[in-house]
Design an enzyme around this catalytic site. Structure first.
Site, PDB file in Angstrom:
ATOM      1  N   TYR A 106      84.705 -33.142 -28.263  1.00  0.00           N
ATOM      2  CA  TYR A 106      83.258 -33.500 -27.552  1.00  0.00           C
ATOM      3  C   TYR A 106      83.837 -33.503 -26.359  1.00  0.00           C
ATOM      4  CZ  TYR A 106      78.956 -35.765 -26.565  1.00  0.00           C
ATOM      5  OH  TYR A 106      77.716 -36.092 -25.892  1.00  0.00           O
ATOM      6  N   ASP A 144      82.021 -28.795 -28.308  1.00  0.00           N
ATOM      7  CA  ASP A 144      80.801 -29.019 -27.410  1.00  0.00           C
ATOM      8  C   ASP A 144      81.636 -29.072 -25.853  1.00  0.00           C
ATOM      9  OD1 ASP A 144      79.075 -29.311 -25.507  1.00  0.00           O
ATOM     10  OD2 ASP A 144      78.022 -31.186 -26.494  1.00  0.00           O
TER      11      ASP A 144
END
Length: 256
Positions: A106, A144
């Site tokens: 992330y 992400d």
DNA sequence: ATGGCCGGGAAGCCCGGA
């Protein structure tokens, strides 16, 4: 044998639990890599996923960030330290599944381009790249990335150019992953498809399809030719109480 | 044609997200 793997920024594992369970039942992935758990390890719903047949490896923290790998296949060699970088932010968990190295990330959002956190974000890509290069096996960085790599990956490239998640310095970092031997597998298999993985909760962005492709699967040369498909599943973004991101699913072919 | 959101933790707002 084929292994079905997915990545999904769930935006709170606890708030999203009904949606995640519904999606697991629909898609039956072997492995799901989740980001933005917004939960500590103690708050993570191990029992729910274990009842569905998944082993869980979690790198959580209070309130923000947090990542997890859940897998029906055995998980080994779990690491949660990204070369000592930003140790208080739990944004990475890596592990081996059936001989494949999965690096679930992330990447920091960066706030605004003027924010000091933006420089931290740029550095994060470099540290991640060097970390990924140390594994001498099929290696997949997924998660992400908080950047749309090219014009085709966002709804209004001209108007967004230079803003967060579509700044030239961020996009250049994705090019550096390519130079280091990592391929964006969705783009390789769908070279002219304008497809997004994230739509802002605000401004009816999903209905108007004002989104960005921020969730990526980058694979090294040893893994590249073993991936037979990669798709974005928009369905759970339409369900009640959705995450603002939707899953990316790929299939990895292994011998035996 | 347009755009007003969501989550967590502490507290009844603020920060972060992208």
């Amino acid at each position: 044998m084929e292994i079905k793997i997915a990545t999904w920024n769930v935006n709170s594992v606890r708030a999203r639990l009904p949606v995640i369970i519904r999606w697991l039942n629909k898609e039956q992935p072997d492995v799901l890599c989740m980001q933005e758990l917004k939960a500590t390890n103690e708050q993570f719903p191990f029992d729910v996923f274990e009842n569905l047949g998944y082993h869980c490896q979690v790198n959580g923290q209070v309130r923000w960030n947090g990542v997890a790998i859940i897998s029906r296949l055995p998980i080994s060699d779990v690491e949660t330290d990204l070369s000592g970088f930003l140790p208080e932010q739990k944004r990475m968990i890596s592990a081996s599944v059936h001989g494949i190295k999965l690096i679930n990330v992330y990447v920091p959002n960066g706030g605004e381009v003027s924010n000091p956190r933006f420089q931290e974000k740029l550095e994060y890509y470099q540290v991640l790249r060097n970390y990924a290069l140390k594994f001498n096996k099929p290696t997949i960085i997924l998660g992400d990335f908080n950047v749309a790599p090219n014009d085709i990956d966002t709804h209004s490239p001209e108007e967004q150019n230079g803003s967060i998640c579509f700044h030239p310095l961020e996009r250049e970092e994705i090019n550096l992953f390519h130079s280091a031997g990592f391929t964006d597998v969705f783009r390789k298999l769908h070279d002219d498809e304008k497809a997004f993985t994230w739509w802002d909760y605000r401004a009816a962005s999903f209905r108007r399809n004002r989104g960005m492709r921020l969730d990526l699967v980058l694979v090294n040369k040893a893994a590249e030719n073993l991936i037979t498909s990669c798709v974005i599943d928009k369905a759970p973004r339409e369900w009640e109480k959705p995450s603002d991101h939707t899953p990316v699913i790929f299939v990895f072919k292994v011998s035996e």
